[in-house]
Design an enzyme around this catalytic site. Structure first.
Site, PDB file in Angstrom:
ATOM      1  CG  HIS A   1      35.285  -8.127  48.159  1.00 54.29           C
ATOM      2  ND1 HIS A   1      34.872  -8.048  49.472  1.00 54.29           N
ATOM      3  CD2 HIS A   1      35.921  -6.962  47.894  1.00 54.29           C
ATOM      4  CE1 HIS A   1      35.231  -6.868  49.965  1.00 54.29           C
ATOM      5  NE2 HIS A   1      35.872  -6.195  49.035  1.00 54.29           N
TER       6      HIS A   1
ATOM      7  CG  ASN B   1      33.649  -3.430  45.862  1.00 51.84           C
ATOM      8  OD1 ASN B   1      32.505  -3.499  45.423  1.00 51.84           O
ATOM      9  ND2 ASN B   1      34.089  -4.209  46.842  1.00 51.84           N
TER      10      ASN B   1
ATOM     11  N   GLY C   1      36.867   0.872  48.397  1.00 56.31           N
ATOM     12  CA  GLY C   1      35.468   0.768  48.799  1.00 56.31           C
ATOM     13  C   GLY C   1      34.928   2.134  49.195  1.00 56.31           C
ATOM     14  N   GLY C   2      34.910   2.394  50.488  1.00 57.85           N
ATOM     15  CA  GLY C   2      34.282   3.601  51.037  1.00 57.85           C
ATOM     16  C   GLY C   2      34.658   4.902  50.351  1.00 57.85           C
TER      17      GLY C   2
ATOM     18  CD  GLU D   1      32.719  -6.399  52.000  1.00 63.27           C
ATOM     19  OE1 GLU D   1      32.036  -6.134  50.996  1.00 63.27           O
ATOM     20  OE2 GLU D   1      33.410  -5.545  52.593  1.00 63.27           O
TER      21      GLU D   1
ATOM     22  CB  SER E   1      41.222   1.944  55.165  1.00 63.71           C
ATOM     23  OG  SER E   1      40.236   1.220  55.881  1.00 63.71           O
TER      24      SER E   1
ATOM     25  CE  LYS F   1      33.290  -2.663  50.262  1.00 66.06           C
ATOM     26  NZ  LYS F   1      33.873  -3.071  51.516  1.00 66.06           N
TER      27      LYS F   1
ATOM     28  N   GLY G   1      37.351  -1.334  55.268  1.00 67.30           N
ATOM     29  CA  GLY G   1      36.260  -0.592  55.896  1.00 67.30           C
ATOM     30  C   GLY G   1      36.513  -0.266  57.357  1.00 67.30           C
TER      31      GLY G   1
ATOM     32  CD  GLU H   1      40.098  -5.588  48.639  1.00 65.56           C
ATOM     33  OE1 GLU H   1      40.035  -4.380  48.413  1.00 65.56           O
ATOM     34  OE2 GLU H   1      39.098  -6.303  48.798  1.00 65.56           O
TER      35      GLU H   1
HETATM   36  C1  PEP Z   1      36.903  -3.100  49.471  1.00 65.75           C
HETATM   37  O1  PEP Z   1      35.706  -3.172  49.593  1.00 65.75           O
HETATM   38  O2  PEP Z   1      37.447  -3.834  48.636  1.00 65.75           O
HETATM   39  C2  PEP Z   1      37.648  -2.154  50.297  1.00 65.75           C
HETATM   40  C3  PEP Z   1      38.953  -2.156  50.232  1.00 65.75           C
HETATM   41  O3  PEP Z   1      36.917  -1.313  51.093  1.00 65.75           O
HETATM   42  P1  PEP Z   1      37.456   0.003  51.887  1.00 65.75           P
HETATM   43  O4  PEP Z   1      38.230   0.815  50.884  1.00 65.75           O
HETATM   44  O5  PEP Z   1      36.216   0.699  52.351  1.00 65.75           O
HETATM   45  O6  PEP Z   1      38.328  -0.473  52.989  1.00 65.75           O
END
Ligand code: PEP
Length: 247
Positions: A95, A9, A229-230, A97, A208, A11, A170, A164
């Protein structure tokens, strides 16, 4: 046996040129991996170029959101058909966010999943509790509510659930594999009870995830993959997560 499923993802990150650069570097890194499902969900503006570049591969393309209406006067919104025509097989819905910054309720999430499924898109449904909810012992209650509301009158074919925990997204703070597995187990029990046999539904962990922790997460019986994500923003890092994801 559930096939491992690793999704990126991105973002609101990566423009068209950056998308092209990532995918051109990433494809050779995962060439030959056929036992893990891989998905990339870039921003809307990168879908077309990503679709074109991913066409010769078995890497799936996803969107990060869509509107529940099929078309109409909804300035700034994107429909399921538009995603299909852009080459998406899948859409991420609910999600945290979206829930937190765009006021997406379980009812809205439910409408979006219904439209996505009607149009033939697969869905990754995100659920998860906040830190305060976990610390006050309300995790399972929060999940009950999110799952019941988001999945009302929906069958599980074509639906993956991403657990999640908001406190792990993040933040660099991952749920321990044991905590994640316990919560995944709870989600599977809920699905079994409310949706029939959920043995084949994949439940991804998100929060993460990185190359260093994917193997211990995947070693857990109820963790079938990850929503990343990251650590999905660099080709090597995302490829190493996929390589570490084998069951
Ligand atoms: C996400 O955006 O769904 C996520 C899990 O981000 P990160 O891996 O950066 O924690």
């Amino acid at each position: 046996m559930r096939r491992p499923y690793i999704a990126a993802n991105w973002k609101m990150m990566k423009n068209l040129a950056e998308t092209e650069e990532f995918i051109n570097s990433f494809i050779p890194l995962v060439a030959g991996i056929s036992d893990v499902d891989i998905l990339i969900a870039p921003p809307f503006t990168s879908l077309s170029i990503a679709s074109h570049l991913l066409l010769p591969t078995n890497i799936k393309l996803g969107a990060q959101n869509m509107h529940y209406e099929e078309n109409g006067a909804y300035t700034g919104e994107i429909s399921a058909d538009m995603l299909l025509f852009a080459g998406c097989s899948t859409v991420i819905i609910g999600h945290s966010e979206r829930r937190q910054y765009f006021n997406e309720t379980d009812e809205i999430v439910n409408k979006k999943i219904k439209t996505a499924k009607k149009k033939g898109l697969e869905v990754i449904l995100c659920v998860g509790e906040s830190l305060e909810e976990r610390e006050s012992g309300r995790t399972f209650g929060v999940l009950d509510k999110q799952l019941a509301g988001s999945l009302k009158d929906i069958s599980m074919d074509g639906v993956t659930v991403a657990y999640e925990p908001i406190w792990a997204i993040g933040t660099g703070r991952t749920a321990t594999p044991e905590i994640a597995n316990e919560t995944h187990g709870y989600i599977r029990e809920w699905l079994n009870k409310n949706k029939g046999n959920a043995g084949s539904v994949r439940i991804q962990y998100g929060g993460s995830v990185k190359p260093e922790n994917i193997s211990e997460l995947m070693a857990q019986s109820e963790i079938d993959g990850a929503l990343v994500g990251g650590a999905s923003l660099k080709p090597e890092s995302f490829a190493n997560i996929i390589k570490g994801a084998k069951k």
